[in-house]
Structures are given as structure tokens and as C-alpha cells.
Scaffold this motif. Sequence first.
Motif, mmCIF file in Angstrom:
data_model
loop_
_atom_site.group_PDB
_atom_site.id
_atom_site.type_symbol
_atom_site.label_atom_id
_atom_site.label_comp_id
_atom_site.label_asym_id
_atom_site.label_seq_id
_atom_site.Cartn_x
_atom_site.Cartn_y
_atom_site.Cartn_z
ATOM 1 N N MET A 1 -6.031 -13.529 2.394
ATOM 2 C CA MET A 1 -6.340 -11.879 2.133
ATOM 3 C C MET A 1 -5.241 -11.234 2.658
ATOM 4 O O MET A 1 -4.935 -11.043 3.772
ATOM 5 C CB MET A 1 -7.663 -11.433 2.555
ATOM 6 C CG MET A 1 -8.061 -10.067 1.891
ATOM 7 S SD MET A 1 -8.320 -9.870 0.397
ATOM 8 C CE MET A 1 -10.004 -10.358 0.332
ATOM 9 N N SER A 2 -4.439 -10.657 1.631
ATOM 10 C CA SER A 2 -3.262 -9.748 2.066
ATOM 11 C C SER A 2 -3.500 -8.192 1.816
ATOM 12 O O SER A 2 -3.838 -7.893 0.863
ATOM 13 C CB SER A 2 -2.107 -10.106 1.380
ATOM 14 O OG SER A 2 -0.839 -9.276 1.619
ATOM 15 N N CYS A 3 -3.620 -7.399 2.806
ATOM 16 C CA CYS A 3 -3.783 -6.039 2.881
ATOM 17 C C CYS A 3 -2.840 -5.141 3.383
ATOM 18 O O CYS A 3 -2.130 -5.769 4.323
ATOM 19 C CB CYS A 3 -5.290 -5.861 3.408
ATOM 20 S SG CYS A 3 -6.490 -6.585 2.888
ATOM 21 N N GLY A 4 -2.574 -3.880 2.862
ATOM 22 C CA GLY A 4 -1.909 -3.041 3.513
ATOM 23 C C GLY A 4 -1.413 -1.796 2.356
ATOM 24 O O GLY A 4 -2.312 -1.388 1.726
ATOM 25 N N PHE A 5 -0.229 -1.235 2.738
ATOM 26 C CA PHE A 5 0.179 -0.099 1.961
ATOM 27 C C PHE A 5 1.561 -0.320 1.531
ATOM 28 O O PHE A 5 2.348 -1.105 2.138
ATOM 29 C CB PHE A 5 0.146 1.136 2.790
ATOM 30 C CG PHE A 5 -1.185 1.474 3.356
ATOM 31 C CD1 PHE A 5 -1.833 2.437 2.767
ATOM 32 C CD2 PHE A 5 -1.794 1.088 4.648
ATOM 33 C CE1 PHE A 5 -3.240 2.834 3.293
ATOM 34 C CE2 PHE A 5 -2.859 1.447 4.907
ATOM 35 C CZ PHE A 5 -3.562 2.279 4.115
ATOM 36 N N GLY A 6 1.820 0.221 0.060
ATOM 37 C CA GLY A 6 3.031 -0.138 -0.402
ATOM 38 C C GLY A 6 3.466 1.059 -1.209
ATOM 39 O O GLY A 6 2.831 1.790 -1.296
ATOM 40 N N THR B 1 2.387 6.316 -2.148
ATOM 41 C CA THR B 1 1.683 5.249 -1.516
ATOM 42 C C THR B 1 0.492 4.547 -2.185
ATOM 43 O O THR B 1 -0.326 5.602 -2.618
ATOM 44 C CB THR B 1 1.646 5.544 -0.352
ATOM 45 O OG1 THR B 1 2.709 6.033 0.530
ATOM 46 C CG2 THR B 1 0.677 4.649 0.850
ATOM 47 N N VAL B 2 0.318 3.362 -2.356
ATOM 48 C CA VAL B 2 -0.911 2.897 -2.991
ATOM 49 C C VAL B 2 -1.391 1.689 -2.048
ATOM 50 O O VAL B 2 -0.442 0.938 -1.390
ATOM 51 C CB VAL B 2 -0.633 2.164 -4.187
ATOM 52 C CG1 VAL B 2 -1.818 1.355 -4.761
ATOM 53 C CG2 VAL B 2 -0.090 3.112 -5.229
ATOM 54 N N ALA B 3 -2.470 1.692 -1.449
ATOM 55 C CA ALA B 3 -3.035 0.688 -0.766
ATOM 56 C C ALA B 3 -3.576 -0.421 -1.626
ATOM 57 O O ALA B 3 -3.647 -0.330 -2.599
ATOM 58 C CB ALA B 3 -4.401 1.123 -0.199
ATOM 59 N N PHE B 4 -3.540 -1.699 -0.995
ATOM 60 C CA PHE B 4 -3.716 -2.913 -1.651
ATOM 61 C C PHE B 4 -4.385 -3.762 -0.918
ATOM 62 O O PHE B 4 -4.243 -3.870 0.391
ATOM 63 C CB PHE B 4 -2.157 -3.595 -2.133
ATOM 64 C CG PHE B 4 -1.398 -3.928 -0.957
ATOM 65 C CD1 PHE B 4 -1.456 -5.341 -0.532
ATOM 66 C CD2 PHE B 4 -0.418 -3.337 -0.398
ATOM 67 C CE1 PHE B 4 -0.745 -5.931 0.782
ATOM 68 C CE2 PHE B 4 0.434 -3.576 0.451
ATOM 69 C CZ PHE B 4 0.335 -4.944 0.933
ATOM 70 N N ALA B 5 -5.321 -4.826 -1.563
ATOM 71 C CA ALA B 5 -6.081 -5.954 -1.163
ATOM 72 C C ALA B 5 -5.951 -7.148 -2.046
ATOM 73 O O ALA B 5 -6.210 -6.714 -3.158
ATOM 74 C CB ALA B 5 -7.194 -5.589 -0.564
ATOM 75 N N ALA B 6 -5.250 -8.064 -1.715
ATOM 76 C CA ALA B 6 -4.953 -9.042 -2.549
ATOM 77 C C ALA B 6 -5.429 -10.651 -2.029
ATOM 78 O O ALA B 6 -5.077 -11.048 -0.918
ATOM 79 C CB ALA B 6 -3.365 -9.135 -3.013
ATOM 80 N N GLN B 7 -6.206 -11.168 -2.747
ATOM 81 C CA GLN B 7 -6.547 -12.396 -2.630
ATOM 82 C C GLN B 7 -5.325 -13.320 -3.084
ATOM 83 O O GLN B 7 -4.793 -13.170 -3.931
ATOM 84 C CB GLN B 7 -7.958 -12.967 -3.182
ATOM 85 C CG GLN B 7 -9.139 -12.459 -2.650
ATOM 86 C CD GLN B 7 -10.225 -12.498 -3.751
ATOM 87 O OE1 GLN B 7 -10.101 -12.339 -4.786
ATOM 88 N NE2 GLN B 7 -11.457 -12.555 -3.329
#
Length: 468
Positions: A302-307, A313-319
Motif C-alpha cells: 500500500m503506497s500512500c502520500g501526497f503529490g 496537492t492531491v493525497a493518494f492511496a494506492a494498492q
Amino acid sequence: MREGFGEENRERPGAPARRSARAVLAAVAETYTELPWPEQEDGEPDDGPLGWRGYGAARRSAAERTGESESVVCAVADIGGVPVVALCFEFGFLGGSIGRRTGDLIEAAHRHARAVRLPVVTFVATGGSRMQEGLLALSQLQRVARQSALTRAAGLPQLAVLRDPTTGGGWATLGAGADMVVALPGAQVAFAGSRVRPSDADPAAYTAEAQFAAGHVDAVVPARELPAALALRLRLLTSPRATAPVPPPDALGTTDLPRTGWDAVTRARAPGRPRADAYLDAYFTVRAEISGDRCGGRDPGMSCGFGLHDGHTVAFAAQRGTATRPAGYRTAARLIRLADRLGFPVLTLVDTPGAANDAEAERAGAGAAIADLFAAVASARVPLTTLVIGEGGSGGALALAAPGNTWATPDSYFSVIAPELAAAILKRPPSAARATADELGVRPQDLVDLGVLRGVVAARGRGPAPEG
């Protein structure tokens, strides 16, 4: 004003250098201006509230040695072009210990941050509460925690930099309580200080690296990279906020729709299919991750953060294509709640065969972690956008999906359960999995027709398909 962090800590080889508070500020900030001291009540005895013999002399000696009047320096600083309120501990002043006057300074700094709407960055280096002030010193932790909570409620980000050592109440409030936490390699990071641990304790368990592995620290950053790392994170957490849902990424893989349900499944499972990292690289110009669930776990899947996307800025959570573990769900929930508090829209990428279902996952609270993520998504006030980029396996995938704003790529599928497992439950032979996939209606176009998905995204330049 930037200077280096200096030579290695001679007291503990391998640990980061113990630099003065002002040297640390000079190393990371373009400029800084010290905040004025709050007014002090008169009448405190020279040896403090407990009359601890020699305490006054120890403070005077510490002031003469360090040039500071207390164990923390508070300033308005420019880090990477972003103005912040910086709290920097001076370990040379009685081991960076926290006393009543330290609490005065920290409270005043947080009040100023809220008044002028600036983020707070705390450079922690402390052995804990000051024994010579007894429980009055320990009670400053409640005071510090309240100020941090008020700043959090005001929607202002808080970052912590863990220096050597970060122990006791400094770790348990200003360190571990920050929104994003970075640590210097080799730093002692633990609630228990080195002189109060069990004699047979493994020293490696009390380090920045161990706290990162356990999900309590977001990144371990070498001193020479710290200015850039802080500048990036501050830029992301203070950039303009988008008020509308962000668009889903363009498709990076196959562009034609699958003919059958089993075609959709095999495409999604293909080893060469674009994964989350490729989508994140294409969508964001820069990004910084958070890591860990703050409950003792990390899930590399699980990759999470801000870009930054189109200057926002958009937050993301990616499997990332693996079975998602409880720590992964808790990290995603942490990310969504942080984005919600700071006002950033969220992008989620779904790609998992399902939730991890081994015994360890159950012991780690798989059901509770998934429930918490469902709750975080359901209660978010910021807009969420989801793109299914591969496998969408059951509730383990649905927990990360935005209700009413979920899209899919042509090389993905979404299903109530994997076709093989559905066939097994229905007491069908393994060979029936192909036909069962068609019955389950797992193709992206099937799900658009059902109204579960908004559409199927096309390749770059062609835009999303019309809403189904």
C-alpha cells in the motif's frame, strides 16, 4: 544561513551528530527569526518548584555553555521558501529536557502558528521530562499535547524531525503525534531512554530504523538530504487545494475492452500490466509518501502520500497488486483522515486480489482495519476519486473505492469474489472458473452498465469514456 550538521556523535558511533539548536536551524532554513519569549511569572525559587539543590546552578551552567536560556528555540523560519514556525530542541541544555518554562515556549509558538496560519516543524532532541521539576515537568506533556491538538484542529500541518535522542515525552507527544515524521539515521527513537531499558534489551529496537520498520516513522532521511526533504513535504502540505474531485489518471496499458469475463481477469493478472508506481509517476510531478499505520505495522503493498498534479496537492492511496494487509488498510485510513483535515482531495488506486487472509492478518485485525477504512472513506468531507487499475478483489478492494466516483482501466476487473473462489463456494469444478467469471459480470463495461462504475478511462489524450 545553511551550515552542515557536523561530525558524527562521538558518544555513540553511528548516531547522527548532536548539533546545537541554532546550527540545526541554520542547516535547514534559508533564514529564521527567533520568537519573543512569553512573559514569565515572578517568584519561582532559584532551585525550582521543588527546591532541588543545585538546579539553579545547573541551569546557569547550561545557559553559559549553550548560549540558550531554555531547552528549546522557537522561531519563524523559511524552509524551502515556505514560512513555518520551528521548534528546535537544544540537547546541550540539560539534555533537551522539558520543564515548565519549556512548556511556556512551546505553547507560545503554537499560539503564534495558529494566529498567523503557519505549519509547525519540530526538531526533537530530548531525553524527556525534567526530573528537577518533578510532576510539574511531566504535566507539561498534557499542555504540549493540547497545543498540538489545537493546531491540528485549526487545519495546520505538523512535521517532526527526530534527532538523537528522541525519547520519553518528547517522542510521545511532539514526535509521534506529528502528521509526518522523518528521522535521522541511527538516532535513538523510543519512549524508554537508554538508562531505563531492560539490561538485555536489543539496542537496535530503539532506533529510527526500527521505528520506521514498525510503522511509526514515515522516512529515515540522511542529514545532507534533510533540507530538500522538508522543503518537498512543506510544499506539498501548503500548496493550493482543489475543491472538485480530481480526474482519474489516463489508462497506461491495454486500450480495448475485454471480450469475456475471464479475459478481464487474465489481463488484470498479467505480469507486464502497468502497476501503481507507473500510474503515480505519470500523474504527479513530485510526491512524498507517508509510511506505516502508527500501530506497529507497515504494508509495502500500500503506497500512500501526497503529490502535485496540475499545481495542486492531491493525497493518494494506492494498492500495488498484492493482498492488502491490515497495516495497509490502517495506513490508507490515516492518509484519508489527514487529507480530510488539511482539505486535500484524494485519489485512490485499486489493485489487489483481496485482503490478506492468513492467520497473522486475522490476529492483526483484518476485519477491524477494513471497517476503519470504510468509515474513513464514508466520512471524508473532501472529494475522492478512484481508478481500478488491475484486480478488484472483493471487499478488500471496495474499501478503498470512492462511492459514486470510481473508474476503471480496460485491463482491470472488479468482483464480489475471485472467479476461482466463487466456483469453489458454489461446489463447481476448477474448470468452471472461466464461465463463472462471465456470470459474475466482472468486466469494466459490465460494471459501467450496472452503474457501479462511472466509466472506463482511455489512453492519454482520449479522456475518460462517457458516464455509463
